[in-house]
Write a protein that holds these residues in place. Sequence first.
Motif, short mmCIF file in Angstrom:
data_model
loop_
_atom_site.label_atom_id
_atom_site.label_comp_id
_atom_site.label_asym_id
_atom_site.label_seq_id
_atom_site.Cartn_x
_atom_site.Cartn_y
_atom_site.Cartn_z
N ARG A 37 0.85 -1.20 0.00
CA ARG A 37 0.00 0.00 0.00
C ARG A 37 0.87 1.24 0.00
N PRO A 67 -4.56 -6.86 9.99
CA PRO A 67 -4.98 -8.27 10.13
C PRO A 67 -3.87 -9.29 9.84
N GLN A 68 -2.87 -8.91 9.04
CA GLN A 68 -1.88 -9.88 8.57
C GLN A 68 -0.90 -10.31 9.69
N PHE A 77 2.42 -5.49 3.75
CA PHE A 77 1.68 -6.31 4.72
C PHE A 77 1.94 -7.78 4.39
N THR A 137 -12.81 -9.69 8.28
CA THR A 137 -12.15 -8.39 8.36
C THR A 137 -12.67 -7.39 7.35
N TYR A 138 -12.84 -7.85 6.14
CA TYR A 138 -13.21 -6.92 5.08
C TYR A 138 -14.64 -6.39 5.21
N SER A 173 -15.71 -5.42 8.16
CA SER A 173 -15.75 -4.68 9.42
C SER A 173 -15.42 -3.20 9.23
N ARG A 221 -11.42 -6.74 15.58
CA ARG A 221 -11.74 -7.87 14.70
C ARG A 221 -11.43 -9.22 15.33
C1 GA4 Z 1 -5.76 -2.47 7.36
C2 GA4 Z 1 -4.41 -2.95 6.82
C3 GA4 Z 1 -4.29 -2.81 5.29
O1 GA4 Z 1 -4.13 -1.44 4.93
C4 GA4 Z 1 -5.55 -3.38 4.58
C5 GA4 Z 1 -6.74 -2.55 5.06
C6 GA4 Z 1 -8.11 -2.85 4.44
C7 GA4 Z 1 -8.44 -1.91 3.25
O2 GA4 Z 1 -7.97 -0.80 3.19
O3 GA4 Z 1 -9.25 -2.35 2.42
C8 GA4 Z 1 -9.13 -2.73 5.60
C9 GA4 Z 1 -8.27 -2.65 6.90
C10 GA4 Z 1 -6.87 -3.05 6.47
C11 GA4 Z 1 -8.81 -3.55 8.02
C12 GA4 Z 1 -10.37 -3.58 8.12
C13 GA4 Z 1 -11.06 -3.45 6.77
C14 GA4 Z 1 -10.09 -3.90 5.67
C15 GA4 Z 1 -10.10 -1.56 5.53
C16 GA4 Z 1 -11.19 -1.99 6.44
C17 GA4 Z 1 -12.14 -1.19 6.92
C18 GA4 Z 1 -5.36 -3.43 3.07
C19 GA4 Z 1 -5.91 -4.68 5.20
O4 GA4 Z 1 -5.58 -5.81 4.84
O5 GA4 Z 1 -6.73 -4.49 6.30
#
Ligand code: GA4
Length: 327
Positions: free
Chosen positions: A179, A206-207, A276, A311-312, A314, A320
């Motif tokens: 990112r 989350p990773q 990540f 996660t996605y 939320s 989470r």
């Molecule tokens: C946080 C970490 C990474 O940037 C990401 C983010 C993801 C997104 O931007 O689409 C998420 C966020 C992140 C956690 C919760 C969910 C998913 C936005 C969001 C509200 C790419 C990831 O893997 O999780």
Amino acid sequence: MFSKSPTEQYTYVRNCKQTTFPSGIPMVDLSKPDAKSLIVNACEELGFFKVINHGVPMEAISKLESEAMDFFSMPLIEKQKAGPANPFGYGNKSIGRSGDVGWVEYLLLNTNQEHNSSTLPSAFGHNTEKFRSVLNEYTSAVKKMACEILDLMAEGLNIQPKNVFSKLLLDKQSDSVFRVNHYPACPDQGPDDEENMIGFGEHTDPQIISLLRSNNTSGFQISLRDGSWISVPPDHSSFFINVGDSLQVMTNGRFRSVRHRVVANGFKSRLSMIYFGGPPLSEKIAPLPSLMKGKESLYKEFTWFEYKNSTYGSRLADNRLGLFERI
Ligand code: GA4
């Protein structure tokens, strides 16, 4: 032009009064023999540390930074050709799928080099080839560092084999993401002088592990165990490492997935690039038996696919892992 629209609901947070962690942000020199014990301590205490002597060539960093700046300097309409970031591409203010908004624009990219031809936005035009090669050079170097750090964690925890964590990132199917976040300067901070506009709202990653590098603009903050926030002084030549939720689970809560956020800067723009490191989708995320020593797992069993799906859906600030805790 990056501007506020009356319908966008931004969040504001109180300025951090306390700006430094009592003993400073833990700093690890990867070339020193005490690196593994410092890393373990930092992961237990904060879930966060800074790394020097990281081995990523400054040239690879500068090249990607300048490619990214060229991209973000384009007119919005051009950048939007690379969007939406669903799952990969350009995103503007809107983060995730559940209504989170921040003073940020970004590129979300797949780190799998074979897939990059299809996911690298065509908006890069004639520059796509160049961007791809600069991106690959950077992500390969950062992934190598991530694996070194994960091996040091395993050694510091006395776990064998020492590649228990790093093998997940090295797997061909590893679900890792890259990112680039651009936070334009935001002179109009909000209703109250004591408040800052949110650039990227509070969350945990989350990773397994995240490796962040930014330019010299402040704004990154981490949360301590007592819920207070501290500002992390920027350092463009170092990397900052976050423990992610999956590593918290694999260590049965011994390592802490750090809550963090970015506040907008009134004067300078901030550019950060984050790798990540994630496991393959089919991987079971569970505490390592050698870390349980007769203790119960704090978490229900789940795969990375199941966790990622939950996660996605939320909100950014949600807890989470809460859904996966055993009561
Ligand atoms: C946080 C970490 C990474 O940037 C990401 C983010 C993801 C997104 O931007 O689409 C998420 C966020 C992140 C956690 C919760 C969910 C998913 C936005 C969001 C509200 C790419 C990831 O893997 O999780």
